[in-house]
Design a protein around this motif. Structure first.
Motif, PDB file in Angstrom:
ATOM      1  N   GLY A  32       0.814  -1.206   0.000  1.00 47.48           N
ATOM      2  CA  GLY A  32       0.000   0.000   0.000  1.00 47.48           C
ATOM      3  C   GLY A  32       0.850   1.259   0.000  1.00 47.48           C
ATOM      4  O   GLY A  32       0.547   2.232  -0.701  1.00 47.48           O
ATOM      5  N   ILE A  33       1.926   1.254   0.783  1.00 50.07           N
ATOM      6  CA  ILE A  33       2.826   2.410   0.819  1.00 50.07           C
ATOM      7  C   ILE A  33       3.465   2.625  -0.540  1.00 50.07           C
ATOM      8  O   ILE A  33       3.580   3.756  -1.031  1.00 50.07           O
ATOM      9  N   GLN A  34       3.864   1.544  -1.178  1.00 45.50           N
ATOM     10  CA  GLN A  34       4.499   1.664  -2.492  1.00 45.50           C
ATOM     11  C   GLN A  34       3.545   2.291  -3.496  1.00 45.50           C
ATOM     12  O   GLN A  34       3.924   3.168  -4.279  1.00 45.50           O
ATOM     13  N   ARG A  35       2.283   1.871  -3.459  1.00 48.25           N
ATOM     14  CA  ARG A  35       1.303   2.449  -4.389  1.00 48.25           C
ATOM     15  C   ARG A  35       1.044   3.913  -4.057  1.00 48.25           C
ATOM     16  O   ARG A  35       0.926   4.757  -4.949  1.00 48.25           O
ATOM     17  N   LEU A  36       0.932   4.203  -2.774  1.00 50.04           N
ATOM     18  CA  LEU A  36       0.674   5.583  -2.361  1.00 50.04           C
ATOM     19  C   LEU A  36       1.818   6.491  -2.811  1.00 50.04           C
ATOM     20  O   LEU A  36       1.580   7.566  -3.378  1.00 50.04           O
ATOM     21  N   VAL A  37       3.046   6.062  -2.562  1.00 49.53           N
ATOM     22  CA  VAL A  37       4.196   6.883  -2.923  1.00 49.53           C
ATOM     23  C   VAL A  37       4.236   7.103  -4.432  1.00 49.53           C
ATOM     24  O   VAL A  37       4.530   8.202  -4.913  1.00 49.53           O
ATOM     25  N   HIS A  38       3.912   6.068  -5.187  1.00 49.95           N
ATOM     26  CA  HIS A  38       3.908   6.226  -6.637  1.00 49.95           C
ATOM     27  C   HIS A  38       2.903   7.276  -7.084  1.00 49.95           C
ATOM     28  O   HIS A  38       3.152   8.045  -8.027  1.00 49.95           O
ATOM     29  N   ASP A  39       1.757   7.343  -6.429  1.00 54.31           N
ATOM     30  CA  ASP A  39       0.694   8.261  -6.846  1.00 54.31           C
ATOM     31  C   ASP A  39       0.904   9.690  -6.358  1.00 54.31           C
ATOM     32  O   ASP A  39       0.167  10.592  -6.771  1.00 54.31           O
ATOM     33  N   LEU A  40       1.879   9.913  -5.485  1.00 55.96           N
ATOM     34  CA  LEU A  40       2.148  11.275  -5.039  1.00 55.96           C
ATOM     35  C   LEU A  40       2.716  12.110  -6.189  1.00 55.96           C
ATOM     36  O   LEU A  40       3.524  11.622  -6.973  1.00 55.96           O
ATOM     37  N   PRO A  41       2.299  13.357  -6.295  1.00 53.69           N
ATOM     38  CA  PRO A  41       2.799  14.196  -7.380  1.00 53.69           C
ATOM     39  C   PRO A  41       4.294  14.464  -7.258  1.00 53.69           C
ATOM     40  O   PRO A  41       4.872  14.393  -6.177  1.00 53.69           O
ATOM     41  N   ILE A  42       4.883  14.775  -8.394  1.00 53.59           N
ATOM     42  CA  ILE A  42       6.287  15.185  -8.465  1.00 53.59           C
ATOM     43  C   ILE A  42       6.307  16.633  -8.936  1.00 53.59           C
ATOM     44  O   ILE A  42       5.583  16.993  -9.859  1.00 53.59           O
ATOM     45  N   PRO A  43       7.130  17.509  -8.341  1.00 55.00           N
ATOM     46  CA  PRO A  43       8.054  17.246  -7.236  1.00 55.00           C
ATOM     47  C   PRO A  43       7.339  17.241  -5.894  1.00 55.00           C
ATOM     48  O   PRO A  43       6.138  17.528  -5.821  1.00 55.00           O
ATOM     49  N   ALA A  44       8.094  16.924  -4.841  1.00 57.83           N
ATOM     50  CA  ALA A  44       7.534  16.975  -3.501  1.00 57.83           C
ATOM     51  C   ALA A  44       7.139  18.409  -3.164  1.00 57.83           C
ATOM     52  O   ALA A  44       7.762  19.358  -3.636  1.00 57.83           O
ATOM     53  N   PRO A  45       6.084  18.598  -2.374  1.00 60.30           N
ATOM     54  CA  PRO A  45       5.725  19.963  -1.976  1.00 60.30           C
ATOM     55  C   PRO A  45       6.838  20.611  -1.165  1.00 60.30           C
ATOM     56  O   PRO A  45       7.710  19.938  -0.617  1.00 60.30           O
ATOM     57  N   GLU A  46       6.771  21.937  -1.084  1.00 61.20           N
ATOM     58  CA  GLU A  46       7.819  22.671  -0.370  1.00 61.20           C
ATOM     59  C   GLU A  46       7.805  22.358   1.119  1.00 61.20           C
ATOM     60  O   GLU A  46       8.859  22.259   1.763  1.00 61.20           O
ATOM     61  N   GLY A  47       6.621  22.238   1.701  1.00 59.62           N
ATOM     62  CA  GLY A  47       6.522  22.028   3.138  1.00 59.62           C
ATOM     63  C   GLY A  47       5.616  20.863   3.473  1.00 59.62           C
ATOM     64  O   GLY A  47       4.879  20.350   2.629  1.00 59.62           O
ATOM     65  N   VAL A  48       5.663  20.435   4.735  1.00 58.41           N
ATOM     66  CA  VAL A  48       4.817  19.343   5.195  1.00 58.41           C
ATOM     67  C   VAL A  48       4.350  19.629   6.619  1.00 58.41           C
ATOM     68  O   VAL A  48       5.131  20.090   7.454  1.00 58.41           O
TER      69      VAL A  48
END
Length: 441
Positions: A32-48
């Motif tokens: 599940g983590i692998q799928r979630l990470v794949h679906d995250l947009p690129i690039p990473a947001p500036e902040g979290v």
């Protein structure tokens, strides 16, 4: 603006340097983590903004970490090499407090700089998709459940400047079966079932209406993180996984904001299926289409036909990493054809060593669905429109259409012929076909 919001569990055992093999007992969560990470947009947001139930806690309030920097490591779990430094954002912490007050009581802690394991583990699991320039850590445990949901709702209405991710860290019930870390309660599985359903529907009411005695008996730590996430999403999330391998419930879920841009890139179900099949297959797991694409029942028209296809894998620099396909369908359905050829392209292309699972994040996938080949001659070919199949002496070679650097019929036929070990000057039987190309964005 909020670029995405997600729920991730935080058991250190999921990190390979800590688990040392035991992380495989949580294979559904890792998948599940692998799928979630794949679906995250690129690039990473500036902040979290990280919601951590193990950060410093203040009863009756949301505690916001406003330190200028954060750092931590997993040395307490035998892995000091897993460490992270994260620049803080004191001004953004104050902005969050202003947006939430006075309805949500907020405290700002400018002294605590330690990243606890509930922050470190999700950051480690995100890999390069978690390369944030700065962040704020907050603990919602001091709020009641309605306050946690309202917090998320208000953060949705008052987004930060720039691009930000919302990382809700939380494990679910710690009392799923006898022998679990906190003992067993039948209310534990019941709570987790309600959480997963709430994430899938976007409806927080079953969680908000539970008596305090039931949530306390279930032994959770992430319920307020979940409710804040639901408040921010204001609708359904995609749930990638749920399981309780160690007697503790772990769920992974993702929300992406709706876009009003009709040209915004989306991934077609064909390359999405190919990627998820590789995520499973390269881990030695069977690729079940229904599990890989839960929404496939609503896409029946895409899958019912029998068609041949090719699956191509390219590195980010454009170089080929694998390509295998079929000229005639060998499987009962297109979805099975895509799964078969995706795995073959990754593991059976004789030009390359087998793809390793850790390579997947850096590969771009494309699926070409083929028409039935038809006889032709050189005058009937066009390398931009048609793929070509050359045959002679029991050998055959194929080349897909619209490939960079292949601009003439002569080039196309020569490359296809030489792939089959044939001389392009000898008499060749030529067939042409069209393709429907579905690349990842």
């Amino acid at each position: 603006m909020w670029t995405w919001a997600c729920l991730l569990p935080h058991p250190p055992v999921l990190v390979p340097e800590v688990g040392r093999g035991r992380e495989e007992e949580a294979e559904e969560t890792l998948r599940g983590i692998q799928r979630l990470v794949h679906d995250l947009p690129i690039p990473a947001p500036e902040g979290v903004l990280i919601l951590s139930p193990h950060f410093r806690y203040v009863p009756g309030s949301l505690l916001l970490g406003g330190a200028p920097s954060f750092r931590g490591h997993l040395g307490a779990f035998g892995a000091p090499s897993v460490s992270r430094d994260l620049a803080g954002d004191p001004e953004q912490a104050r902005h969050f407090a202003r947006c939430l007050s006075p309805e949500i009581s907020c405290r700002i802690d400018t002294a605590t700089e330690t990243l606890d394991h509930a922050s470190l583990v999700p950051l480690a699991l995100l890999g390069r998709k978690g390369a944030f320039a700065r962040g704020v850590v907050a603990n919602p445990i001091g709020l009641d459940r309605k306050g946690a949901y309202e917090m998320g709702r208000r953060l949705r209405a008052n987004p930060p400047e720039g691009s930000w991710g919302f990382l809700a860290s939380g494990d679910l019930s710690h009392r799923l079966f006898p022998g679990a870390p906190a003992g067993y309660s039948p209310l534990g599985p019941a709570l987790d079932q309600k959480v997963v359903q709430a994430l899938r529907t976007g409806d927080p009411r079953p969680l908000l209406d539970m008596p305090d005695s039931e949530t306390e008996a279930a032994g959770e730590c992430g319920l307020r993180s979940v409710l804040a996430l639901l408040g921010l999403a204001q609708g359904p999330l995609e749930v990638f996984s749920y399981e309780g391998p160690f007697g503790v419930g772990y769920a992974t879920a993702l929300w992406l904001p709706p876009t009003s841009d009709p040209d915004a890139p989306t991934i077609h179900p064909y390359p999405l299926l190919a990627r998820r099949a590789l995520e499973e297959g390269l881990r030695g797991k069977a690729a079940d289409p229904e599990a890989l694409l839960p929404q496939r029942s609503a896409q029946a028209g895409l899958w019912d036909r029998r068609r041949a296809c090719f699956v191509s894998l390219h590195r980010r620099d454009g170089s080929l990493r694998g390509c295998i396909g079929t000229l005639e369908p060998l499987c009962p359905s297109l979805e099975q054809e895509i799964i078969r050829n995706a795995l073959a392209a990754a593991t059976q292309d004789p030009r390359f060593p087998p793809v390793r699972s850790e390579e997947l994040e850096d590969l771009h996938l494309s699926v070409d669905v083929l028409s039935t080949p038809e006889s032709t001659n050189r005058s009937g070919l066009d390398p931009r429109i048609y793929g070509v199949l050359v045959q002679a002496r029991g050998r055959r070679g194929v080349l897909l259409p619209d490939l960079e650097g292949v601009d003439t019929v002569e080039q196309q036929v020569e490359i296809a012929a030489r792939k089959a070990g044939l001389d392009p000057r000898e008499p060749l039987e030529l067939l042409r076909f069209r393709v429907e190309r579905y690349p990842e964005p």
